[in-house]
Write an enzyme that holds these catalytic residues in place. Structure first.
Site, PDB file in Angstrom:
ATOM      1  CB  VAL A  63      45.632  38.749  28.497  1.00 13.76           C
ATOM      2  CG1 VAL A  63      45.228  40.074  28.948  1.00 13.76           C
ATOM      3  CG2 VAL A  63      44.555  37.683  28.898  1.00 13.76           C
ATOM      4  CG  ASN A  89      39.465  42.568  36.442  1.00 16.07           C
ATOM      5  OD1 ASN A  89      39.006  42.254  37.399  1.00 16.07           O
ATOM      6  ND2 ASN A  89      38.902  42.959  35.028  1.00 16.07           N
ATOM      7  CB  SER A 141      37.954  33.273  42.568  1.00 16.28           C
ATOM      8  OG  SER A 141      36.818  32.909  42.933  1.00 16.28           O
ATOM      9  CE1 TYR A 154      37.165  32.033  37.102  1.00 14.69           C
ATOM     10  CE2 TYR A 154      36.550  31.449  39.312  1.00 14.69           C
ATOM     11  CZ  TYR A 154      36.657  32.365  38.340  1.00 14.69           C
ATOM     12  OH  TYR A 154      36.403  33.830  38.834  1.00 14.69           O
ATOM     13  CB  ALA A 156      43.351  24.617  37.939  1.00 12.07           C
ATOM     14  CE  LYS A 158      40.106  33.829  38.423  1.00  6.54           C
ATOM     15  NZ  LYS A 158      40.704  35.000  37.782  1.00  6.54           N
ATOM     16  CB  ILE A 187      31.355  40.234  42.158  1.00  7.87           C
ATOM     17  CG1 ILE A 187      32.635  39.807  43.182  1.00  7.87           C
ATOM     18  CG2 ILE A 187      31.480  41.689  41.964  1.00  7.87           C
ATOM     19  CD1 ILE A 187      32.468  40.586  44.687  1.00  7.87           C
TER      20      ILE A 187
END
Ligand code: NDP
Length: 246
Positions: A63, A89, A141, A154, A156, A158, A187
């Site tokens: 991606v 995702n 998240s 992470y 930053a 999300k 999860i």
């Protein structure tokens, strides 16, 4: 069969939450395309679903590479004629506290979690605009809402995803496209395997429902947002976290 004949692209669909979503969407009648870099797992999962009579394709798509993303979107249009749903995702973590975080850790997480979402949305949106219809679902998240120790990069991304969701809900909403985000709690997937059991136990205790989530909990939220039942939901961030943020 809430998604009969819809064409759905799910990034990071080879494992974890994305894999549960691929299975769920197939069972709801969708034709599902996995974009992932985890080739062996993705291909064998797609084959498994095809042998059960579902329609699923695996495409190796990183991606972070816009050309790869754009070429794959074109191929999907050639084969299926449309893309109805995009689920952004795919995501990674490279945790370290601020002073220990390397430039590589910072950049790699920004590239996948933020630039990747930008690339996929930019490549797919034109086909949705042409049809005057579409659903884009981003994955934020719980940590975007309350921060998290050791996750500057992470968090930053999300948090950024929540902003992007609102911008695109405005820009694309007028073209008939709904853009929403899901903010999962903790999860049980490979991603949380690096989290110490002590921390996970603390999370269970802090969650009013008393457990961690499972991938299908999130797949069900994706499904709802992708279905016609969510036609008037736009720019929303839905927490699916057992109540940990209340
Ligand atoms: P996983 O790590 O289990 O799966 C993510 C998938 O994305 C993997 O197959 C991974 O491949 C793939 N991927 C990584 N980089 C790229 C890339 N550049 N291009 C395409 N695919 C890529 O993650 P989860 O299922 O746990 O998480 C899914 C999403 O949910 C993520 O966005 C995550 O941030 C978010 N989330 C997860 C939570 C959790 O507790 N699990 C909590 C909150 C949010 P590879 O394995 O090779 O890296």
């Amino acid at each position: 069969m809430r998604l009969k004949d819809k064409v759905v692209v799910i990034t990071g669909g080879s494992r974890g939450i994305g894999k549960a979503a691929v299975e769920k969407f197939c069972s709801e009648g969708a034709r599902v395309i996995i974009w992932d870099v985890l080739d062996k797992e993705g291909e064998s999962f797609a084959n498994q679903l095809n042998s059960k009579g579902f329609i699923c394709r695996f495409f190796h798509v990183d991606v972070t590479n816009f050309v790869e993303v754009e070429n794959s979107a074109k191929k999907i249009i050639e084969e299926f004629g449309q893309i109805d749903v995009l689920i952004n995702n795919a995501g990674i973590t490279r945790d370290a506290t601020l002073l220990k975080m390397t430039d590589e850790q910072w950049q790699s997480v920004l590239n996948v979690n933020l630039t990747g979402v930008f690339n996929c949305t930019k490549a797919v949106a034109p086909y949705m605009i042409e049809k005057g219809k579409g659903k884009i679902i981003n994955t934020s998240s719980v940590v975007a809402l309350y921060g998290n120790f050791g996750q500057s990069n992470y968090v930053a991304t999300k948090s950024g995803i929540i902003g992007l969701t609102k911008v695109w809900a405005r820009e694309l909403g007028r073209k008939g496209i709904n853009v929403n985000a899901v903010a999962p709690g903790f999860i049980e997937t490979e991603m949380v395997q690096s989290v110490p059991e002590k921390v996970l136990q603390m999370m269970r205790e802090r969650t009013p429902l008393g457990r961690l989530g499972n991938p299908m909990d999130i797949a069900n939220a994706y499904l709802f947002l992708a279905s016609n039942e969510a036609d008037f939901i736009n720019g929303a961030v839905i927490s699916v976290d057992g109540g940990i943020t209340i």
